[in-house]
Design a protein around this motif. Structure first.
Motif, short mmCIF file in Angstrom:
data_model
loop_
_atom_site.label_atom_id
_atom_site.label_comp_id
_atom_site.label_asym_id
_atom_site.label_seq_id
_atom_site.Cartn_x
_atom_site.Cartn_y
_atom_site.Cartn_z
N UNK A 290 66.46 -31.78 23.40
CA UNK A 290 65.69 -30.52 22.59
C UNK A 290 66.40 -29.43 22.35
N UNK A 291 67.64 -29.63 22.28
CA UNK A 291 68.49 -28.24 21.96
C UNK A 291 68.69 -27.38 23.24
N UNK A 292 68.56 -27.91 24.43
CA UNK A 292 68.68 -27.06 25.69
C UNK A 292 70.33 -27.44 26.08
N UNK A 293 70.85 -26.25 26.55
CA UNK A 293 72.16 -26.55 27.06
C UNK A 293 72.22 -26.82 28.60
N UNK A 294 71.04 -26.39 29.11
CA UNK A 294 70.90 -26.68 30.87
C UNK A 294 69.79 -27.62 31.08
N UNK A 295 70.15 -28.71 31.45
CA UNK A 295 69.17 -29.95 31.99
C UNK A 295 69.44 -30.08 33.63
N UNK A 296 68.50 -29.72 34.25
CA UNK A 296 68.71 -30.27 35.52
C UNK A 296 67.75 -31.04 35.75
N UNK A 297 68.32 -32.33 36.60
CA UNK A 297 67.44 -33.42 36.87
C UNK A 297 67.19 -33.69 38.38
N UNK A 298 65.79 -34.30 38.70
CA UNK A 298 65.66 -34.59 39.98
C UNK A 298 65.33 -36.26 39.90
N UNK A 299 66.14 -36.89 40.60
CA UNK A 299 66.01 -38.62 40.49
C UNK A 299 65.22 -38.95 41.74
N UNK A 300 64.18 -39.98 41.51
CA UNK A 300 63.66 -40.58 42.74
C UNK A 300 64.01 -41.96 43.15
N UNK A 301 64.03 -41.80 44.56
CA UNK A 301 64.42 -43.12 45.04
C UNK A 301 63.73 -44.42 44.44
N UNK A 302 64.46 -45.53 44.15
CA UNK A 302 63.46 -46.67 43.70
C UNK A 302 63.33 -47.76 44.90
N UNK A 303 62.31 -47.58 45.65
CA UNK A 303 62.05 -48.48 46.82
C UNK A 303 61.77 -49.61 46.46
N UNK A 304 61.31 -49.99 45.16
CA UNK A 304 61.14 -51.48 44.73
C UNK A 304 62.43 -52.32 44.46
N UNK A 305 63.30 -51.54 44.37
CA UNK A 305 64.81 -52.40 44.21
C UNK A 305 65.19 -52.94 45.81
N UNK A 306 64.65 -52.46 46.95
CA UNK A 306 65.04 -52.95 48.11
C UNK A 306 64.40 -53.85 48.69
N UNK A 307 64.94 -55.15 48.77
CA UNK A 307 64.62 -56.36 49.35
C UNK A 307 64.33 -56.08 51.03
N UNK A 308 63.40 -56.54 51.68
CA UNK A 308 63.46 -56.45 52.90
C UNK A 308 64.58 -56.74 53.77
N UNK A 309 65.04 -56.04 54.54
CA UNK A 309 66.30 -56.25 55.20
C UNK A 309 66.13 -55.95 56.55
#
Length: 223
Positions: free
Chosen positions: A85-104
């Motif tokens: 959207x035309x912004x030159x600064x884009x900071x991002x917060x990623x969340x952990x994907x717990x569903x990708x982890x099989x029980x280990x």
């Protein structure tokens, strides 16, 4: 008249199309939801082949169209798409994907058990990440563990496990390498030799390691 109307419409649309096609350099920082910077995140433009990766501070810079979108992805995290959207600064917060982890199985200090069967608070670096991305450094691996903060200072790694903060003594957790206490620098460990990394985060760690485990324990197993 129809031709004139069409020409006027094209004239009106041209500035908008021109702006959309113009590239701008977008910069930003990628962190997890504990405010830890994430290195080696893939940042890709959805409208071109341009892509870059974040550095050890989570910083990236990429050329993208003003109306374009950026896709942020890394193993262990939920992929996120963000409109520029035309912004030159884009900071991002990623969340952990717990569903990708099989029980280990996790290392509890007493031995390995299934994570669902453990009464000790244990978090682990995704073994698939270690196997697939064995060129990453220890700081990057540990930053994927929720509640673990890693600060690089004076050429070494300072680790803080959430909930263990002391004003009178060291906050450093106990580091165990193949069952023995490790007092060296984590930067001296070759990531290609790492098989598993488990983190004990609560007071239950003290039962297995005594007062040494008061600030949590990082269990490292090599191949």
């Amino acid at each position: 008249m129809k031709l004139k109307t069409l020409m006027l419409l094209l004239i009106c649309l041209f500035p908008s199309l021109y702006l959309q096609s113009q590239n701008i350099t977008v910069k930003g920082i990628v962190k997890d939801h504990y405010e830890n910077p994430i290195a080696h995140v893939r940042v890709k433009s959805s409208s071109s082949h341009a892509e870059v990766f974040t550095d050890t501070t989570g910083f990236y810079a990429i050329d993208v169209t003003q109306k374009g979108k950026l896709v942020f992805s890394q193993a262990g995290f939920k992929t996120q798409k963000v409109s520029v959207k035309g912004k030159e600064i884009v900071n991002v917060s990623l969340r952990y994907d717990d569903k990708r982890y099989e029980e280990k199985e996790v290392n509890t200090g007493y031995g390995k058990v299934k994570q669902s069967e453990s009464t000790i608070s244990v978090s682990s670096v995704d073994p698939k990440l270690i196997e697939r991305e064995n060129n990453l450094d220890m700081a990057t691996y540990l930053r994927t563990v929720p509640g673990v903060s890693v600060i690089e200072q004076n050429g070494d790694l300072n680790i803080l496990i959430r909930g263990n903060r002391s004003l009178m003594s060291s906050d450093a957790p106990l580091i165990m390498l193949n069952g023995s206490q490790y007092n060296g620098s984590l930067k001296n460990l070759n990531p290609r030799d790492i098989k598993a990394i488990d983190v004990l985060k609560d007071g239950s760690a003290t039962a297995a390691y005594g007062s040494r485990g008061a600030n949590g324990v990082v269990l490292i197993t090599t191949k």
